[in-house]
Design a protein around this motif. Structure first.
Motif, PDB file in Angstrom:
ATOM      1  N   LEU A   1       0.843  -1.197   0.000  1.00  0.00           N
ATOM      2  CA  LEU A   1       0.000   0.000   0.000  1.00  0.00           C
ATOM      3  C   LEU A   1       0.880   1.248   0.000  1.00  0.00           C
ATOM      4  CD1 LEU A   1      -3.218   0.897   1.662  1.00  0.00           C
ATOM      5  CD2 LEU A   1      -1.242   2.226   2.399  1.00  0.00           C
ATOM      6  N   TYR A   2       0.549   2.191  -0.873  1.00  0.00           N
ATOM      7  CA  TYR A   2       1.236   3.487  -0.911  1.00  0.00           C
ATOM      8  C   TYR A   2       0.311   4.553  -0.337  1.00  0.00           C
ATOM      9  CZ  TYR A   2       5.499   2.429  -3.542  1.00  0.00           C
ATOM     10  OH  TYR A   2       6.745   1.970  -3.921  1.00  0.00           O
ATOM     11  N   ASP A   3       0.833   5.337   0.588  1.00  0.00           N
ATOM     12  CA  ASP A   3       0.123   6.500   1.126  1.00  0.00           C
ATOM     13  C   ASP A   3       0.875   7.735   0.659  1.00  0.00           C
ATOM     14  OD1 ASP A   3      -1.194   8.454   2.520  1.00  0.00           O
ATOM     15  OD2 ASP A   3      -0.796   7.637   4.519  1.00  0.00           O
ATOM     16  N   LEU A   4       0.253   8.485  -0.256  1.00  0.00           N
ATOM     17  CA  LEU A   4       0.911   9.643  -0.856  1.00  0.00           C
ATOM     18  C   LEU A   4       0.600  10.902  -0.036  1.00  0.00           C
ATOM     19  CD1 LEU A   4       0.064   8.812  -4.577  1.00  0.00           C
ATOM     20  CD2 LEU A   4       2.077   8.154  -3.233  1.00  0.00           C
ATOM     21  N   GLY A   5       1.608  11.353   0.699  1.00  0.00           N
ATOM     22  CA  GLY A   5       1.413  12.420   1.676  1.00  0.00           C
ATOM     23  C   GLY A   5       1.050  11.781   2.999  1.00  0.00           C
ATOM     24  N   CYS A   6       1.965  10.952   3.526  1.00  0.00           N
ATOM     25  CA  CYS A   6       1.620  10.074   4.653  1.00  0.00           C
ATOM     26  C   CYS A   6       1.600  10.785   5.998  1.00  0.00           C
ATOM     27  CB  CYS A   6       2.580   8.887   4.708  1.00  0.00           C
ATOM     28  SG  CYS A   6       4.292   9.329   5.103  1.00  0.00           S
ATOM     29  N   GLY A   7       2.088  12.031   6.082  1.00  0.00           N
ATOM     30  CA  GLY A   7       2.018  12.760   7.342  1.00  0.00           C
ATOM     31  C   GLY A   7       2.745  12.043   8.457  1.00  0.00           C
ATOM     32  N   ASP A   8       2.035  11.794   9.567  1.00  0.00           N
ATOM     33  CA  ASP A   8       2.670  11.160  10.723  1.00  0.00           C
ATOM     34  C   ASP A   8       2.707   9.642  10.645  1.00  0.00           C
ATOM     35  OD1 ASP A   8       0.033  10.516  11.152  1.00  0.00           O
ATOM     36  OD2 ASP A   8      -0.199  11.754  12.952  1.00  0.00           O
ATOM     37  N   GLY A   9       2.223   9.070   9.530  1.00  0.00           N
ATOM     38  CA  GLY A   9       2.377   7.631   9.301  1.00  0.00           C
ATOM     39  C   GLY A   9       1.331   6.747   9.925  1.00  0.00           C
ATOM     40  N   ARG A  10       0.231   7.305  10.373  1.00  0.00           N
ATOM     41  CA  ARG A  10      -0.766   6.497  11.079  1.00  0.00           C
ATOM     42  C   ARG A  10      -1.412   5.439  10.184  1.00  0.00           C
ATOM     43  NH1 ARG A  10      -4.854  10.589  13.512  1.00  0.00           N
ATOM     44  NH2 ARG A  10      -2.857  11.553  14.085  1.00  0.00           N
ATOM     45  N   LEU A  11      -1.628   5.767   8.895  1.00  0.00           N
ATOM     46  CA  LEU A  11      -2.226   4.775   7.998  1.00  0.00           C
ATOM     47  C   LEU A  11      -1.219   3.677   7.665  1.00  0.00           C
ATOM     48  CD1 LEU A  11      -4.873   5.144   5.459  1.00  0.00           C
ATOM     49  CD2 LEU A  11      -2.766   4.204   4.528  1.00  0.00           C
TER      50      LEU A  11
ATOM     51  N   SER B   1       6.916   9.998  -7.700  1.00  0.00           N
ATOM     52  CA  SER B   1       7.065   8.640  -7.158  1.00  0.00           C
ATOM     53  C   SER B   1       6.730   7.577  -8.192  1.00  0.00           C
ATOM     54  CB  SER B   1       6.162   8.463  -5.928  1.00  0.00           C
ATOM     55  OG  SER B   1       6.539   9.341  -4.901  1.00  0.00           O
ATOM     56  N   ASN B   2       7.453   6.466  -8.118  1.00  0.00           N
ATOM     57  CA  ASN B   2       7.173   5.299  -8.957  1.00  0.00           C
ATOM     58  C   ASN B   2       6.155   4.429  -8.230  1.00  0.00           C
ATOM     59  OD1 ASN B   2       7.136   2.971 -10.478  1.00  0.00           O
ATOM     60  ND2 ASN B   2       9.367   2.819 -10.687  1.00  0.00           N
ATOM     61  N   LEU B   3       4.971   4.313  -8.787  1.00  0.00           N
ATOM     62  CA  LEU B   3       3.887   3.593  -8.129  1.00  0.00           C
ATOM     63  C   LEU B   3       3.688   2.188  -8.690  1.00  0.00           C
ATOM     64  CD1 LEU B   3       1.246   6.494  -7.954  1.00  0.00           C
ATOM     65  CD2 LEU B   3       2.939   5.838  -6.240  1.00  0.00           C
ATOM     66  N   GLN B   4       4.653   1.696  -9.456  1.00  0.00           N
ATOM     67  CA  GLN B   4       4.473   0.388 -10.094  1.00  0.00           C
ATOM     68  C   GLN B   4       4.372  -0.753  -9.082  1.00  0.00           C
ATOM     69  OE1 GLN B   4       7.585  -0.104 -12.993  1.00  0.00           O
ATOM     70  NE2 GLN B   4       6.661   1.336 -14.446  1.00  0.00           N
ATOM     71  N   ARG B   5       5.026  -0.593  -7.905  1.00  0.00           N
ATOM     72  CA  ARG B   5       4.977  -1.649  -6.892  1.00  0.00           C
ATOM     73  C   ARG B   5       3.668  -1.637  -6.115  1.00  0.00           C
ATOM     74  NH1 ARG B   5       8.799  -0.611  -2.777  1.00  0.00           N
ATOM     75  NH2 ARG B   5       8.073  -2.589  -1.902  1.00  0.00           N
ATOM     76  N   ALA B   6       2.918  -0.559  -6.213  1.00  0.00           N
ATOM     77  CA  ALA B   6       1.711  -0.413  -5.394  1.00  0.00           C
ATOM     78  C   ALA B   6       0.604  -1.357  -5.863  1.00  0.00           C
ATOM     79  CB  ALA B   6       1.222   1.031  -5.439  1.00  0.00           C
ATOM     80  N   THR B   7       0.020  -2.058  -4.895  1.00  0.00           N
ATOM     81  CA  THR B   7      -1.186  -2.846  -5.188  1.00  0.00           C
ATOM     82  C   THR B   7      -2.435  -2.123  -4.680  1.00  0.00           C
ATOM     83  OG1 THR B   7      -1.021  -4.076  -3.107  1.00  0.00           O
ATOM     84  CG2 THR B   7       0.115  -4.999  -5.020  1.00  0.00           C
ATOM     85  N   LYS B   8      -2.242  -1.193  -3.750  1.00  0.00           N
ATOM     86  CA  LYS B   8      -3.327  -0.347  -3.233  1.00  0.00           C
ATOM     87  C   LYS B   8      -2.748   1.049  -2.989  1.00  0.00           C
ATOM     88  CE  LYS B   8      -5.776  -4.109  -2.951  1.00  0.00           C
ATOM     89  NZ  LYS B   8      -5.977  -4.924  -1.755  1.00  0.00           N
ATOM     90  N   ILE B   9      -3.563   2.086  -3.192  1.00  0.00           N
ATOM     91  CA  ILE B   9      -3.103   3.464  -2.990  1.00  0.00           C
ATOM     92  C   ILE B   9      -4.128   4.222  -2.159  1.00  0.00           C
ATOM     93  CG2 ILE B   9      -2.545   5.673  -4.115  1.00  0.00           C
ATOM     94  CD1 ILE B   9      -1.582   4.094  -6.537  1.00  0.00           C
TER      95      ILE B   9
ATOM     96  N   GLY C   1      -0.554  -6.808   8.103  1.00  0.00           N
ATOM     97  CA  GLY C   1       0.367  -7.699   7.411  1.00  0.00           C
ATOM     98  C   GLY C   1       0.790  -7.221   6.041  1.00  0.00           C
ATOM     99  N   ALA C   2       0.352  -6.021   5.645  1.00  0.00           N
ATOM    100  CA  ALA C   2       0.698  -5.494   4.328  1.00  0.00           C
ATOM    101  C   ALA C   2       2.006  -4.712   4.407  1.00  0.00           C
ATOM    102  CB  ALA C   2      -0.411  -4.596   3.806  1.00  0.00           C
ATOM    103  N   ALA C   3       2.720  -4.659   3.274  1.00  0.00           N
ATOM    104  CA  ALA C   3       3.857  -3.744   3.161  1.00  0.00           C
ATOM    105  C   ALA C   3       3.286  -2.345   2.924  1.00  0.00           C
ATOM    106  CB  ALA C   3       4.762  -4.163   2.015  1.00  0.00           C
ATOM    107  N   ALA C   4       3.837  -1.363   3.605  1.00  0.00           N
ATOM    108  CA  ALA C   4       3.299  -0.005   3.500  1.00  0.00           C
ATOM    109  C   ALA C   4       4.421   0.976   3.198  1.00  0.00           C
ATOM    110  CB  ALA C   4       2.582   0.387   4.797  1.00  0.00           C
ATOM    111  N   VAL C   5       4.199   1.802   2.196  1.00  0.00           N
ATOM    112  CA  VAL C   5       5.200   2.790   1.785  1.00  0.00           C
ATOM    113  C   VAL C   5       4.537   4.169   1.839  1.00  0.00           C
ATOM    114  CG1 VAL C   5       6.750   3.588  -0.024  1.00  0.00           C
ATOM    115  CG2 VAL C   5       6.322   1.126   0.272  1.00  0.00           C
ATOM    116  N   GLY C   6       5.137   5.051   2.623  1.00  0.00           N
ATOM    117  CA  GLY C   6       4.624   6.417   2.709  1.00  0.00           C
ATOM    118  C   GLY C   6       5.556   7.384   1.994  1.00  0.00           C
ATOM    119  N   VAL C   7       4.981   8.339   1.295  1.00  0.00           N
ATOM    120  CA  VAL C   7       5.762   9.379   0.624  1.00  0.00           C
ATOM    121  C   VAL C   7       5.381  10.710   1.260  1.00  0.00           C
ATOM    122  CG1 VAL C   7       6.387  10.469  -1.553  1.00  0.00           C
ATOM    123  CG2 VAL C   7       5.728   8.046  -1.508  1.00  0.00           C
TER     124      VAL C   7
END
Length: 350
Positions: free
Chosen positions: A238-248, A295-303, A256-262
């Protein structure tokens, strides 16, 4: 008159205004004492002076004349406790105050008082002056020394009803101007603080990155609703674009998901990393301090995005490419401009 002569006249008139009406001079000049033409026009408009085609010198001349005449002439009405002064109200206040003086005189404490005149000390007890006149350094707009100087200039010894009314109108005018000055100074200070805040923020933000939204944390209930709608779980990135404090990111990693914040603001990126480390989820969640638009979003399965409409508009090409590849997108509060959402979830559904 040529421009040089007009400029010299304006400087001379401005110097004269500084001496005669210091408060007004402060409103229409900057920190270096230079004339602010726009400020001059606003003050002139409040005084009823035509500003359409007049030069600065002409406006200054007209302003000086207007302020001088308003100082000498009595306007028909002035302000009293937020309302217009009424002659009857002033007469009642004067009668009440002079009664105090005459009572004091009957006790032998005030030999100059009568029922038709008012002393300076009793005048200071007038309700309307409370909070407006006070010691130097207090929140009062007019100092005791200034009030005494005004009294001696306009009255001398004891005040008649006409003196009392004239003083009331002069003080109200001065208080109004003092309030205008305070507003101007607050505005200047507010602009200075805003510029300072922007400069400080610029030092923390990635150079050249596009600001997509101000920081406004997503409510926890909305975080869970978005993750549930996206069916985030193990095997997802999951990619969170503008993740702020990272709560999501934390919530997704706990599923159990991989999470990437930008995040383009280094302060929030560091805060999000610290929260991830504290939760022992660094193996699943990561934060990139970078430009979401690049950002490269090719790895994202959810945004997931929580951006303002302008930010969503800027991200639209990247989001459209992700959507075409089958990656579902959840947007909190705002829809992507021009897109029709396949599903709209309300607060009641949480």
């Amino acid at each position: 008159m040529d421009e040089k002569a007009a400029g010299e006249d304006a400087d001379a008139l401005l110097a004269k205004l500084k001496v005669q009406q210091t408060k007004v001079w402060m409103i229409i000049t900057n920190a270096q004492g230079a004339l602010i033409s726009r400020g001059l026009k606003k003050v002139c408009q409040r005084e009823g002076i035509e500003t359409e085609t007049a030069t600065d010198a002409a406006l200054l001349q007209a302003l000086l004349l207007s302020l001088h005449s308003s100082k000498v002439a009595e306007p028909p009405k002035a302000q009293h406790r937020g309302q217009e002064f009424e002659e009857a109200g002033l007469q009642r206040d004067f009668s009440k105050l002079t009664h105090q003086d005459s009572s004091a005189a009957s006790l032998g404490t005030n030999s100059t008082a009568s029922e038709t005149s008012l002393t300076f000390d009793t005048w200071l007890s007038w309700d309307w002056l409370q909070g407006r006149v006070g010691p130097a350094g207090s929140s009062a707009m007019i100092t005791l020394d200034a009030a005494r100087t005004l009294w001696l200039r306009e009255v001398g010894d004891v005040a008649s009803l006409d003196d009392f009314c004239r003083l009331a109108r002069i003080l109200q005018r001065d208080c109004n101007r003092a309030t205008s000055i305070q507003s101007v100074l607050r505005g200047r200070m507010g602009r200075k603080q805003a510029l300072q805040s922007q400069a400080e923020q610029a030092g923390y933000c990635l150079q050249g990155a596009v600001k997509l939204a101000p920081f406004n944390p997503t409510p926890c209930c909305a975080v869970e609703q978005a993750l549930h709608a996206l069916h985030v779980g193990e095997g997802d990135t999951l990619y969170d674009l503008g993740c702020g404090d990272g709560r999501l990111l934390l919530a997704a990693a706990r599923r159990g998901a991989a999470a990437v914040g930008v995040e383009y603001d280094q302060r929030f990126a560091e805060r999000a990393r610290a929260a991830i480390a504290e939760a022992n989820l660094s193996d699943l969640a990561t934060v990139i301090c970078g430009d979401a638009c690049a950002s490269n979003l090719q790895r994202a399965t959810k945004i997931f995005v929580y951006l303002v409409p302008d930010g969503l508009r800027r991200m639209q090409p990247a989001l459209a490419a992700a959507l075409r590849s089958g990656t579902p997108i959840a947007s909190y509060t705002f829809s992507v401009p021009g897109w029709k959402p396949s599903q709209v979830l309300s607060a009641e559904a949480r």
